[in-house]
Design a protein around this motif. Structure first.
Motif, PDB file in Angstrom:
ATOM      1  N   LEU B  47       0.888  -1.148   0.048  1.00  0.00           N
ATOM      2  CA  LEU B  47      -0.037  -0.112  -0.158  1.00  0.00           C
ATOM      3  C   LEU B  47       0.990   1.282  -0.101  1.00  0.00           C
ATOM      4  CD1 LEU B  47      -1.601  -2.225   1.329  1.00  0.00           C
ATOM      5  CD2 LEU B  47      -3.224  -0.316   2.343  1.00  0.00           C
ATOM      6  N   VAL B  48       0.729   1.929  -0.979  1.00  0.00           N
ATOM      7  CA  VAL B  48       1.529   3.157  -1.084  1.00  0.00           C
ATOM      8  C   VAL B  48       0.954   4.509  -0.913  1.00  0.00           C
ATOM      9  CG1 VAL B  48       3.218   4.518  -2.698  1.00  0.00           C
ATOM     10  CG2 VAL B  48       2.966   2.015  -2.791  1.00  0.00           C
ATOM     11  N   GLU B  49       1.519   5.556  -0.309  1.00  0.00           N
ATOM     12  CA  GLU B  49       0.789   6.891  -0.072  1.00  0.00           C
ATOM     13  C   GLU B  49       0.452   7.640  -1.297  1.00  0.00           C
ATOM     14  OE1 GLU B  49       3.332   9.731   2.065  1.00  0.00           O
ATOM     15  OE2 GLU B  49       1.715  10.702   2.869  1.00  0.00           O
ATOM     16  N   ASP B  50      -0.874   7.958  -1.590  1.00  0.00           N
ATOM     17  CA  ASP B  50      -1.216   8.677  -2.589  1.00  0.00           C
ATOM     18  C   ASP B  50      -1.436   7.947  -3.775  1.00  0.00           C
ATOM     19  OD1 ASP B  50      -0.870  11.062  -1.400  1.00  0.00           O
ATOM     20  OD2 ASP B  50       1.162  11.325  -2.046  1.00  0.00           O
ATOM     21  N   VAL B  51      -1.293   6.612  -3.629  1.00  0.00           N
ATOM     22  CA  VAL B  51      -1.838   5.479  -4.721  1.00  0.00           C
ATOM     23  C   VAL B  51      -3.055   4.790  -3.996  1.00  0.00           C
ATOM     24  CG1 VAL B  51      -1.406   3.604  -6.124  1.00  0.00           C
ATOM     25  CG2 VAL B  51       0.605   5.208  -5.710  1.00  0.00           C
ATOM     26  N   HIS B  52      -2.696   4.126  -2.777  1.00  0.00           N
ATOM     27  CA  HIS B  52      -3.637   3.139  -2.118  1.00  0.00           C
ATOM     28  C   HIS B  52      -4.388   3.957  -0.878  1.00  0.00           C
ATOM     29  CE1 HIS B  52      -1.050   0.617  -3.892  1.00  0.00           C
ATOM     30  NE2 HIS B  52      -1.993  -0.287  -4.244  1.00  0.00           N
ATOM     31  N   PHE B  53      -3.851   4.974  -0.250  1.00  0.00           N
ATOM     32  CA  PHE B  53      -4.418   5.667   0.727  1.00  0.00           C
ATOM     33  C   PHE B  53      -3.842   7.249   0.683  1.00  0.00           C
ATOM     34  CE2 PHE B  53      -0.644   3.738   2.487  1.00  0.00           C
ATOM     35  CZ  PHE B  53       0.110   5.013   3.190  1.00  0.00           C
ATOM     36  N   SER B  54      -4.496   8.204   1.377  1.00  0.00           N
ATOM     37  CA  SER B  54      -3.776   9.291   1.398  1.00  0.00           C
ATOM     38  C   SER B  54      -4.062   9.969   2.941  1.00  0.00           C
ATOM     39  CB  SER B  54      -4.211  10.547   0.419  1.00  0.00           C
ATOM     40  OG  SER B  54      -5.565  10.840   0.792  1.00  0.00           O
ATOM     41  N   ASP B  55      -3.546  10.981   3.420  1.00  0.00           N
ATOM     42  CA  ASP B  55      -3.707  11.457   4.626  1.00  0.00           C
ATOM     43  C   ASP B  55      -4.760  12.332   4.838  1.00  0.00           C
ATOM     44  OD1 ASP B  55      -1.438  10.515   5.806  1.00  0.00           O
ATOM     45  OD2 ASP B  55      -0.171  12.236   5.782  1.00  0.00           O
ATOM     46  N   GLN B  56      -5.327  12.660   3.550  1.00  0.00           N
ATOM     47  CA  GLN B  56      -6.397  13.660   3.412  1.00  0.00           C
ATOM     48  C   GLN B  56      -7.886  12.685   3.975  1.00  0.00           C
ATOM     49  OE1 GLN B  56      -7.388  14.433  -0.612  1.00  0.00           O
ATOM     50  NE2 GLN B  56      -9.241  15.387   0.043  1.00  0.00           N
ATOM     51  N   THR B  57      -7.872  11.314   3.538  1.00  0.00           N
ATOM     52  CA  THR B  57      -8.900  10.643   3.739  1.00  0.00           C
ATOM     53  C   THR B  57      -8.805   9.513   4.888  1.00  0.00           C
ATOM     54  OG1 THR B  57      -8.537   9.329   1.731  1.00  0.00           O
ATOM     55  CG2 THR B  57     -10.303  11.025   1.682  1.00  0.00           C
ATOM     56  N   THR B  58      -7.524   9.277   4.882  1.00  0.00           N
ATOM     57  CA  THR B  58      -7.227   8.027   5.881  1.00  0.00           C
ATOM     58  C   THR B  58      -6.438   8.284   6.974  1.00  0.00           C
ATOM     59  OG1 THR B  58      -7.197   6.970   3.476  1.00  0.00           O
ATOM     60  CG2 THR B  58      -6.384   5.676   5.498  1.00  0.00           C
ATOM     61  N   SER B  59      -6.734   8.161   8.072  1.00  0.00           N
ATOM     62  CA  SER B  59      -6.207   8.287   9.320  1.00  0.00           C
ATOM     63  C   SER B  59      -4.881   7.123   9.457  1.00  0.00           C
ATOM     64  CB  SER B  59      -7.158   8.189  10.722  1.00  0.00           C
ATOM     65  OG  SER B  59      -7.274   6.911  10.885  1.00  0.00           O
ATOM     66  N   PRO B  60      -4.157   7.454  10.178  1.00  0.00           N
ATOM     67  CA  PRO B  60      -2.963   6.335  10.433  1.00  0.00           C
ATOM     68  C   PRO B  60      -3.587   4.914  10.891  1.00  0.00           C
ATOM     69  CG  PRO B  60      -2.200   8.386  11.417  1.00  0.00           C
ATOM     70  CD  PRO B  60      -3.371   8.488  10.921  1.00  0.00           C
ATOM     71  N   GLU B  61      -4.571   5.061  11.824  1.00  0.00           N
ATOM     72  CA  GLU B  61      -5.141   3.739  12.170  1.00  0.00           C
ATOM     73  C   GLU B  61      -6.111   3.029  11.181  1.00  0.00           C
ATOM     74  OE1 GLU B  61      -6.539   4.464  16.977  1.00  0.00           O
ATOM     75  OE2 GLU B  61      -7.664   2.764  15.575  1.00  0.00           O
ATOM     76  N   ASP B  62      -6.416   4.123  10.132  1.00  0.00           N
ATOM     77  CA  ASP B  62      -7.430   3.365   9.375  1.00  0.00           C
ATOM     78  C   ASP B  62      -6.417   2.953   8.091  1.00  0.00           C
ATOM     79  OD1 ASP B  62      -9.884   4.229  10.378  1.00  0.00           O
ATOM     80  OD2 ASP B  62      -9.953   6.414   9.417  1.00  0.00           O
ATOM     81  N   ALA B  63      -5.160   3.644   7.773  1.00  0.00           N
ATOM     82  CA  ALA B  63      -4.385   2.643   7.059  1.00  0.00           C
ATOM     83  C   ALA B  63      -3.908   1.357   7.413  1.00  0.00           C
ATOM     84  CB  ALA B  63      -3.221   3.888   6.875  1.00  0.00           C
ATOM     85  N   GLY B  64      -3.624   1.391   8.739  1.00  0.00           N
ATOM     86  CA  GLY B  64      -3.194  -0.186   9.212  1.00  0.00           C
ATOM     87  C   GLY B  64      -4.192  -1.035   9.135  1.00  0.00           C
ATOM     88  N   TRP B  65      -5.485  -0.605   9.742  1.00  0.00           N
ATOM     89  CA  TRP B  65      -6.690  -1.629   9.486  1.00  0.00           C
ATOM     90  C   TRP B  65      -6.985  -1.960   8.003  1.00  0.00           C
ATOM     91  CZ3 TRP B  65     -10.521  -2.958  12.972  1.00  0.00           C
ATOM     92  CH2 TRP B  65     -11.663  -3.513  12.603  1.00  0.00           C
ATOM     93  N   ARG B  66      -6.690  -0.994   7.011  1.00  0.00           N
ATOM     94  CA  ARG B  66      -6.966  -1.401   5.647  1.00  0.00           C
ATOM     95  C   ARG B  66      -5.978  -2.251   5.031  1.00  0.00           C
ATOM     96  NH1 ARG B  66      -7.934   2.709   1.413  1.00  0.00           N
ATOM     97  NH2 ARG B  66      -9.246   3.904   2.879  1.00  0.00           N
ATOM     98  N   ALA B  67      -4.609  -2.204   5.567  1.00  0.00           N
ATOM     99  CA  ALA B  67      -3.767  -2.992   5.047  1.00  0.00           C
ATOM    100  C   ALA B  67      -3.837  -4.471   5.452  1.00  0.00           C
ATOM    101  CB  ALA B  67      -2.255  -2.485   5.482  1.00  0.00           C
TER     102      ALA B  67
END
Lengths: 327, 327
Positions: B47-67
C-alpha cells in the motif's frame, strides 16, 4: 521491449513476470506452499532506493540479487533448512522502464537458482521511489538459532571476512582510499563481488550443523552481520544479556587487507557482510574453523550486563558501533 | 512522545513496536510459526501513500486496518482456515512523527484482534513516501479456493453489497454526488465505515464451507473484489477460460442505493469492496444465500472464451472494467 511501466499496464506487467514464477500468486489471490509438517521461519526486508541501493553503484540485477541475499542471510542466521519461497513487493515510478523490472527479477532468479527457493508471489505498485519488499519463508532445520542463546565461556566466531562490501562500495564510488600501497587486484575484485553479489551464509550454516562435536549440546547463538560486525556482536550481547571481548589481532580481515584504523573500522562496521556471527562452545568453535576455513574465532563471551570490549580491557565505544541509519 | 522517526532512531523505534509483537522478529533475525502439519497460504500486498491511501481521507489507524483487510481478504478468497501471522514492511520519511507509526500499528492490532493473526515481524526504513508492505500467512482450510475452478452452469455469488467504499471515499472527499434525493444517514454511515474500516470476507467463507449441500462436490472458484466487482468476475473468467453473464437487475446494491448509471458503475467498479466473488454449483449458491443473507446471486457462468456480458446479451465493454491503475 523497453516501454515504461505505465505504458505497459498492470495486467501485462504481471503477464511478463509469470516466467519468473513457476508456481504462485499471479493466477490466484495467494500462493500455497507445503512446509511438510515442519515449523517455518519468516523474514521480511525492505530495500529502498537511495537508502539501501542506488542506480549509481547497483544495477537492477544486482539490486534483485542483493534483496535475496539480505533475506536469506536472516533465514540462515536462524538455522533454516530449506528455503520454500519468497514474495516480492515491488514499487517503482510509473515511468520506470520495463528493463529495470526485468533486471531485478533476473537478479532475484539467479540468486534463488544458486541459493534455493522460488518466487511464489507478490504485488506491484507505482510510487515515487523504487522499493523492494521481500518476504522469505523457509523450514526450521536441526537447531533453531536465536540471538539470545550466547553463554559465558562461548567463543565468538565469524563465518568469513568483513569489510569487503564496504571496500567494494568505495571502489565503485571512487572514494579516496586511506592507504599508500596499492591494493591487490584480487582484493579489489573480491570487494566488488562482495558488494554487488553478496552471498548468504548458507554453506557456513551447513558446516556448523555438520561439525558439532557429539559431546557438545545443541545450543548456539547466532545473528548475521548485515549491519556490521560490531552491530551483530552487540545484538547478541543485548539479547543474551552478556558481554563480548574481541581480539583486535584476530579481526576477520580478508587476505592482504591493509592495516590502519580506518581499515579496521570498515571491517568492524562497514556493514552488508552477510556472515554468521556465532556464539558457541569452544569445542564446537574449534571444529568449525577446521571444517570451514574462512571462519575465524574473533573473541569470547563473558557474563555481565551487555558490553563490548577489546581483550586489553578497553571498552568499545558505542559511537564505533555503527547503528545503521535507516532513519 | 511525538518526536520524528529520525529523532528516535531505529533501535528505539523497534523497542516501541515490541508491544505490538507478542512473538517474533524484533529480538531475532526471523520469526517462527507452526503450521501444525498444514499447507500454508501466503499473500503480499503493498500500500503506497497517494496511490492506495492519503492522509486527506485515511487516518494512520485506518491505513493500518485497511492494510490488514486487503491482505486477509486475499487469504479468505483462497480458503484460509487460520491466520498464522503477518509481517509489516514499513517505509516512512525520516521526519514522520512517531504518532503516525503508532497509529498504523494500532490499526493493524485492532484488525488482527478482530480477524485473527498476530504481527510476527517486519522491517522499517526511511523513504520519500509512506509504504506498508504486508505479508500474511495462514493455513489452508477444507477447500483451497482458486480462480480457475469456475465451470459452465455455475452461479456467480457476491458475498455482500458493492460500491460502498467508493461512496464512502466520495463523501469523505466531498465529491458531488449524482443524485437528487438525499442519501439516508444509514447509507452514508455504512459507506464511510466500509471505506475506513473494511472487513475481509472471513464470515462469508465460513458460511460457504458450512453450507455446502452434501451431494455437491467440493469444487468452487473464488476471488475477492478488492479491485472492483467486474474486475473480479473478469479474473475468474480469464483464469477459468469461461464467460460470465451478469444480471443488471441483481447487482449487489446496498439497501437504499440510488438508481442511475453512475451508481451502478460504483457498484461494478468502485473497488475496495473486499467481498468474495464465487462461482459455485446452483444448489450450493442457493444454500449460501439462505445461510448468509448479505450474499446475492449476480449471474451465471457459461462456456466459451473469456467474455463478460449482461443477461440481455450485450457485451460489457472492457473500458467499463476498471483495471485498477496502480501504474
Amino acid at each position: 521491449m523497453n516501454e515504461s511501466l505505465n505504458q505497459i499496464g498492470e495486467r501485462e506487467i504481471l503477464n511478463r513476470l509469470k516466467r519468473f514464477m513457476p508456481i504462485g500468486q499471479i493466477e490466484d489471490d495467494t500462493a500455497q506452499i507445503s512446509p511438510q509438517g515442519k515449523n517455518i521461519l519468516v523474514n521480511t526486508d525492505v530495500l529502498v532506493e537511495d537508502v539501501h541501493f542506488s542506480d549509481q553503484t547497483t544495477s537492477p540485477e544486482d539490486a534483485g540479487w542483493r534483496a535475496i541475499t539480505t533475506n536469506l542471510s536472516d533465514l540462515a542466521s536462524s538455522g533454516v533448512e530449506e528455503i520454500l519461497g519468497i514474495t516480492v513487493g515491488m514499487i517503482a515510478p510509473a515511468n520506470t522502464p520495463w528493463s529495470w523490472v526485468e533486471g531485478v527479477y533476473t537478479g532475484i532468479d539467479k540468486a534463488l537458482t544458486k541459493f534455493g527457493g522460488k518466487v511464489i508471489g507478490g504485488d506491484c505498485s507505482s510510487g515515487n521511489q523504487k522499493v523492494l519488499a521481500i518476504t522469505a519463508i523457509g523450514t526450521v532445520g536441526k537447531l533453531r538459532l536465536h540471538r539470545s542463546e550466547a553463554m559465558d565461556g562461548d567463543l565468538l566466531v565469524a563465518s568469513g571476512p568483513h569489510g569487503l562490501s564496504r571496500l567494494g562500495l568505495a571502489l565503485l564510488k571512487k572514494e579516496p582510499l586511506m592507504t599508500n600501497k596499492p591494493l591487490s587486484e584480487r582484493l579489489k575484485a573480491a570487494a566488488i563481488e562482495a558488494h554487488k553479489r553478496p552471498k548468504p551464509p548458507l554453506e557456513a550454516l551447513t558446516e556448523l550443523m555438520a561439525c558439532k562435536p557429539t559431546k557438545v549440546p545443541w545450543r548456539a547463538a547466532a545473528t548475521d552481520s548485515s549491519d556490521g560486525l560490531l552491530n551483530a556482536v552487540e545484538n547478541l550481547c543485548i539479547s543474551s544479556q552478556c558481554q563480548a571481548e574481541l581480539d583486535l589481532a584476530s579481526l576477520p580481515r580478508e587476505k592482504n587487507w591493509p592495516l590502519g584504523s580506518n581499515w579496521d573500522e570498515w571491517c568492524l562496521s562497514g556493514g552488508e557482510d552477510f556472515e554468521l556471527i556465532l556464539s558457541i562452545p569452544p569445542l564446537w568453535a574449534k571444529a568449525l574453523i577446521k571444517a570451514f576455513p574462512s571462519s575465524k574465532i574473533i573473541g569470547l563471551i563473558k557474563s555481565g550486563p551487555p558490553k563490548l570490549s577489546w581483550n586489553d580491557g578497553q571498552e568499545i565505544k558505542q559511537s564505533k558501533i555503527n547503528e545503521f541509519k535507516h532513519f
